[in-house]
Design an enzyme around this catalytic site. Sequence first.
Site, mmCIF file in Angstrom:
data_model
loop_
_atom_site.group_PDB
_atom_site.id
_atom_site.type_symbol
_atom_site.label_atom_id
_atom_site.label_comp_id
_atom_site.label_asym_id
_atom_site.label_seq_id
_atom_site.Cartn_x
_atom_site.Cartn_y
_atom_site.Cartn_z
ATOM 1 N N CYS A 1 0.816 -1.223 0.000
ATOM 2 C CA CYS A 1 0.000 0.000 0.000
ATOM 3 C C CYS A 1 0.848 1.271 0.000
ATOM 4 O O CYS A 1 0.360 2.340 -0.360
ATOM 5 C CB CYS A 1 -0.959 -0.005 1.185
ATOM 6 S SG CYS A 1 -2.144 -1.355 1.058
ATOM 7 N N HIS B 1 -3.777 7.122 1.459
ATOM 8 C CA HIS B 1 -4.061 5.787 0.932
ATOM 9 C C HIS B 1 -5.445 5.376 1.441
ATOM 10 O O HIS B 1 -5.789 5.608 2.594
ATOM 11 C CB HIS B 1 -2.988 4.813 1.426
ATOM 12 C CG HIS B 1 -3.370 3.392 1.217
ATOM 13 N ND1 HIS B 1 -3.588 2.879 -0.041
ATOM 14 C CD2 HIS B 1 -3.614 2.386 2.095
ATOM 15 C CE1 HIS B 1 -3.930 1.611 0.078
ATOM 16 N NE2 HIS B 1 -3.963 1.286 1.357
ATOM 17 N N ASN C 1 -10.030 -0.780 -1.291
ATOM 18 C CA ASN C 1 -8.583 -0.559 -1.194
ATOM 19 C C ASN C 1 -7.917 -1.190 -2.419
ATOM 20 O O ASN C 1 -7.935 -2.408 -2.572
ATOM 21 C CB ASN C 1 -8.083 -1.204 0.114
ATOM 22 C CG ASN C 1 -6.587 -1.052 0.323
ATOM 23 O OD1 ASN C 1 -5.849 -0.662 -0.587
ATOM 24 N ND2 ASN C 1 -6.128 -1.386 1.508
#
Length: 331
Positions: free
Chosen positions: A113, A258, A288
């Site tokens: 990520c 993020h 995500n």
Amino acid sequence: MKRARIAGVGHYVPERVVTNFDLEKLMDTSDEWIRERTGIVERRWVEEGETVSGLGQKAATMALERAGIDVSDIECIVFATMASDHEFPGAGCFLQEKLEIPGIPALDVRNQCSGFLYGLSVADMFIRTETYRNVLLVGAEIQSTGLDLTTRGRDMAVLFGDGAGAVVLVASDEPERGVLTTHLHADGKYTKKLWGQYPSVTHHPRVAPEMLEGDGIYPKMEGRYVFKHAVTRFPEVIHEALKATGYSIDDVDLVVPHQANQRITEAVAQRLGIGMDKMFSNIHKYGNTTAATIPICLSEARAEGRIKDGDLVALAAFGSGFTWASALVRW
Ligand code: COA
């Protein structure tokens, strides 16, 4: 000294929309649970045959068009992803073939990520040191084909989506514009708090039929543990970037975090002492998408007029490793 200016940003998400109600048919979960705990309403999943490099190509094409730069002027590809099209080589090489720009370097960055911001720091250094003038940075992921779509894997399966974003970075002589600073961190003590165990070179052979019997081929996460660390690290690393440049949070026009969980984004806003109007969020649409979330956000924020020329934008990420990172960008 040269600065890396973001000349164009683009994104692409697969056409197939998977709602929380679709997931209810696959596992014991509910739209209400997913919305309340994560803020996610739907996500995009690829169809069979779509590739990480293919998603990246579409995002890159949009970024190049918006930058007004011909693909033949790109001197280096940096590709942030957890997943190449195949075990190897990296997705950057598959993308390079699709873009038909042989010979230039194609570097894969594998920091989950935080991958896009790790990649941004590498691209920024290439430009600052005058190694390359035009760098294509892509963040792209296909998560859906690696998830456990049964009740056993529901904690992870509801969170992730597929997609891609890309930025074209160009060398500029304007000292106060472009990537002002980047900050990278990792703490390998937490590798197994969020990880994928198999395939593994420690296993002989690294891919074996018995792996399919257990759940070791699926990503694993201690969700609450990750959550707790994320809400601390996001504000910490944003403050680090502000301190390095002498700005305060009040100078920042937009924070692009993020997209891990809407509750994390809200907690970060609270800890930074800013309103949600200053936090960009699109997790309700895409979930995500790992290394792709930040460039997808940037592309949408720019198109929606949320990022205007001259705006100061703070980027921050946290993920598996643990890794975390930030950047300050003057548009
Ligand atoms: N649907 C329904 N119930 C679910 C579920 C799902 N998809 N996933 C887990 N549950 C259940 C659990 O089994 C547990 O049941 P129990 O109380 O009977 O044991 C219950 O819901 C609560 O689980 P818990 O894990 O404590 O929930 P939570 O409030 O911590 O939310 C996450 C779970 C994953 C949403 C949250 O921990 C999170 O977002 N963590 C960070 C994730 C992240 O950022 N990951 C990527 C980093 S880049």
